[in-house]
Design an enzyme around this catalytic site. Structure first.
Site, PDB file in Angstrom:
ATOM      1  N   ASP A   1       0.858  -1.186   0.000  1.00 29.59           N
ATOM      2  CA  ASP A   1       0.000   0.000   0.000  1.00 29.59           C
ATOM      3  C   ASP A   1       0.898   1.242   0.000  1.00 29.59           C
ATOM      4  O   ASP A   1       1.834   1.332   0.799  1.00 29.59           O
ATOM      5  CB  ASP A   1      -0.904   0.008   1.235  1.00 29.59           C
ATOM      6  CG  ASP A   1      -1.968   1.089   1.147  1.00 29.59           C
ATOM      7  OD1 ASP A   1      -2.996   0.845   0.507  1.00 29.59           O
ATOM      8  OD2 ASP A   1      -1.722   2.182   1.718  1.00 29.59           O
TER       9      ASP A   1
ATOM     10  N   ASP B   1      -4.471   2.414  -4.749  1.00 27.38           N
ATOM     11  CA  ASP B   1      -3.013   2.450  -4.602  1.00 27.38           C
ATOM     12  C   ASP B   1      -2.541   1.197  -3.872  1.00 27.38           C
ATOM     13  O   ASP B   1      -1.558   1.201  -3.146  1.00 27.38           O
ATOM     14  CB  ASP B   1      -2.564   3.709  -3.856  1.00 27.38           C
ATOM     15  CG  ASP B   1      -3.135   3.797  -2.440  1.00 27.38           C
ATOM     16  OD1 ASP B   1      -4.089   3.052  -2.142  1.00 27.38           O
ATOM     17  OD2 ASP B   1      -2.625   4.604  -1.642  1.00 27.38           O
TER      18      ASP B   1
ATOM     19  N   ARG C   1      13.727  -3.791  -0.973  1.00 22.80           N
ATOM     20  CA  ARG C   1      13.998  -3.143  -2.267  1.00 22.80           C
ATOM     21  C   ARG C   1      12.761  -2.417  -2.795  1.00 22.80           C
ATOM     22  O   ARG C   1      12.864  -1.356  -3.410  1.00 22.80           O
ATOM     23  CB  ARG C   1      14.489  -4.187  -3.275  1.00 22.80           C
ATOM     24  CG  ARG C   1      15.898  -4.704  -2.983  1.00 22.80           C
ATOM     25  CD  ARG C   1      16.501  -5.379  -4.201  1.00 22.80           C
ATOM     26  NE  ARG C   1      15.797  -6.615  -4.546  1.00 22.80           N
ATOM     27  CZ  ARG C   1      16.122  -7.807  -4.059  1.00 22.80           C
ATOM     28  NH1 ARG C   1      17.130  -7.928  -3.184  1.00 22.80           N
ATOM     29  NH2 ARG C   1      15.458  -8.883  -4.421  1.00 22.80           N
TER      30      ARG C   1
ATOM     31  N   ASP D   1      -2.256   9.435 -11.291  1.00 20.85           N
ATOM     32  CA  ASP D   1      -2.232   8.270 -12.183  1.00 20.85           C
ATOM     33  C   ASP D   1      -0.832   8.028 -12.727  1.00 20.85           C
ATOM     34  O   ASP D   1      -0.377   6.878 -12.837  1.00 20.85           O
ATOM     35  CB  ASP D   1      -3.211   8.473 -13.342  1.00 20.85           C
ATOM     36  CG  ASP D   1      -4.665   8.412 -12.887  1.00 20.85           C
ATOM     37  OD1 ASP D   1      -4.908   7.985 -11.742  1.00 20.85           O
ATOM     38  OD2 ASP D   1      -5.553   8.805 -13.687  1.00 20.85           O
TER      39      ASP D   1
ATOM     40  N   ASN E   1      -2.618  13.077  -4.774  1.00 20.33           N
ATOM     41  CA  ASN E   1      -3.863  13.346  -5.515  1.00 20.33           C
ATOM     42  C   ASN E   1      -4.467  14.689  -5.113  1.00 20.33           C
ATOM     43  O   ASN E   1      -4.902  15.472  -5.957  1.00 20.33           O
ATOM     44  CB  ASN E   1      -4.880  12.233  -5.254  1.00 20.33           C
ATOM     45  CG  ASN E   1      -4.780  11.102  -6.274  1.00 20.33           C
ATOM     46  OD1 ASN E   1      -4.269  11.306  -7.375  1.00 20.33           O
ATOM     47  ND2 ASN E   1      -5.260   9.941  -5.910  1.00 20.33           N
TER      48      ASN E   1
ATOM     49  N   HIS F   1      -5.622  14.223  -9.896  1.00 18.23           N
ATOM     50  CA  HIS F   1      -5.694  12.786 -10.187  1.00 18.23           C
ATOM     51  C   HIS F   1      -4.858  12.397 -11.403  1.00 18.23           C
ATOM     52  O   HIS F   1      -4.348  11.269 -11.464  1.00 18.23           O
ATOM     53  CB  HIS F   1      -7.147  12.367 -10.387  1.00 18.23           C
ATOM     54  CG  HIS F   1      -7.947  12.408  -9.122  1.00 18.23           C
ATOM     55  ND1 HIS F   1      -7.861  11.423  -8.159  1.00 18.23           N
ATOM     56  CD2 HIS F   1      -8.834  13.318  -8.649  1.00 18.23           C
ATOM     57  CE1 HIS F   1      -8.665  11.717  -7.153  1.00 18.23           C
ATOM     58  NE2 HIS F   1      -9.264  12.864  -7.424  1.00 18.23           N
TER      59      HIS F   1
END
Length: 358
Positions: free
Chosen positions: A225, A268, A289, A242, A233, A238
């Site tokens: 997440d 997300d 990583r 994106d 955003n 937005h």
């Protein structure tokens, strides 16, 4: 055979002497001789019959030309293969499908080189089965034209038999390249996230269920997440958000090339499925990583900013998909609760210190 003026036998329409050349000879003889009412009557019958044949021939030719034009416009063609000689007879539309010059004398062995290896193997198999059984067949095949283009054609075939032996194959070949491309596009969209190109939730769930099947291979579910993405955003809009998702998806894919599946399962939220060969130490290394990749500066539409990522993971260990997903999800929430850029399994939670924390 009697002449046109004979009273002993009438000319029968359709008999050999009714050909156009015979008719012209008889007409010349009648005009050169004396008047004969019966000869005139026979000639009138012959003229009517020949006119009928000409009209029929004209209709056939017109219909043939219309069919040729229609078949070419529809990207299809009629074909015939005589047996056992394998001599091919093609309509113009069939030549066009293969990108070949319209000519006679085409050789089947040469045409077979146009097919991809897989399509040729399937064609020869279903063709042999159809000839053995005396039934037709249908097949979608990939072909390559001389100019280097690739097409998909749909072949329909019927077997004609005489005395129980196949003597002819004939049917239709139609260009279905656009149909095939549309189908492949629909299939792609059914299993992929349109924005990022990663697998979507539907495809993820199907593969996840396979890993968790009793006696199945097993593996690891990792949930990711993004941190601070809502602020991106809210601050930049937005469209830029994106772009950020697409860039993170690219980085995630590059780091997880050996994974079973990399998916976007929410706004997300991302998921990665690893196979059974991946142990705890390797999972930890990959997670570190991924967090480092998420923290690296994002440059989208000329704006540079930073985000982060929290990770939770769980081993399948023979559990049901719902139970394993719950464990990984709980680990993700534990990582979120621990602070920005944290990694959590169902047993432990660790927070990765970032430059901003020190």
């Amino acid at each position: 055979m009697h002449g046109i003026g004979s009273d002993s036998e009438e000319s029968v329409p359709g008999a050999p002497e009714s050909t156009l050349y015979s008719f012209l000879g008889r007409l010349s003889a009648a005009l050169a001789g004396s008047f004969n009412a019966r000869a005139v009557w026979q000639l009138r019958r012959q003229i009517e019959y020949q006119s009928h044949l000409i009209r029929r021939a004209e209709a056939v030719l017109a219909n043939t030309e219309i069919f040729e034009r229609a078949s070419v416009a529809a990207h299809m063609g009629v074909w015939q293969c005589e047996l056992p000689s394998e001599r091919l007879v093609w309509s113009n539309g069939t030549y066009d499908l293969f990108g070949l010059e319209r000519r006679s004398g085409i050789v089947r062995s040469d045409i077979l080189r146009s097919y991809s290896d897989e399509s040729l193997a399937r064609l020869e198999k279903v063709r042999a089965e159809a000839l053995e059984a005396g039934t037709g067949f249908g097949l979608d095949a990939e072909i390559h034209d001389p100019a280097g283009g690739t097409r998909w054609i749909r072949i329909s075939a019927t077997v004609e038999r005489e005395n129980g032996e196949p003597v002819r194959l004939f049917g239709v070949k139609q260009d279905i390249t656009e149909e095939k491309q549309l189908f492949e596009r629909m299939r792609y969209l059914a299993g992929h996230d349109v924005m990022t190109g990663l697998a979507n939730r539907t495809r993820f769930q199907a593969r996840f269920a396979e890993l968790c099947e009793p006696g199945g291979p097993g593996g690891v579910l990792m949930l990711i997440d993004l941190d601070d993405f809502k602020e991106v955003n809210d601050t930049f809009g937005h469209a830029l958000g994106d772009e950020c998702l697409v860039e993170f998806a690219r980085r995630l894919s590059a780091l997880c090339q050996s994974a079973e599946l990399v998916a976007r399962i929410g706004g997300d939220e991302f998921a990665v499925l690893f196979g059974p060969a991946v142990g705890p130490q390797r999972i930890e290394a990959v997670a570190q990583r991924i967090i480092a990749a998420a923290e690296a500066p994002m440059n989208c539409s000329g704006r540079v900013f930073r985000i982060g990522a929290s990770i939770g993971y769980a081993f399948t260990n023979g559990g049901a998909p719902a139970a394993v997903f719950t464990k990984a999800d709980e680990a993700l929430y534990a990582a979120k609760a621990a602070g920005r850029c944290a990694i959590s399994s169902c047993d432990t939670t660790r927070r990765r210190m970032t430059a901003g924390d020190r």
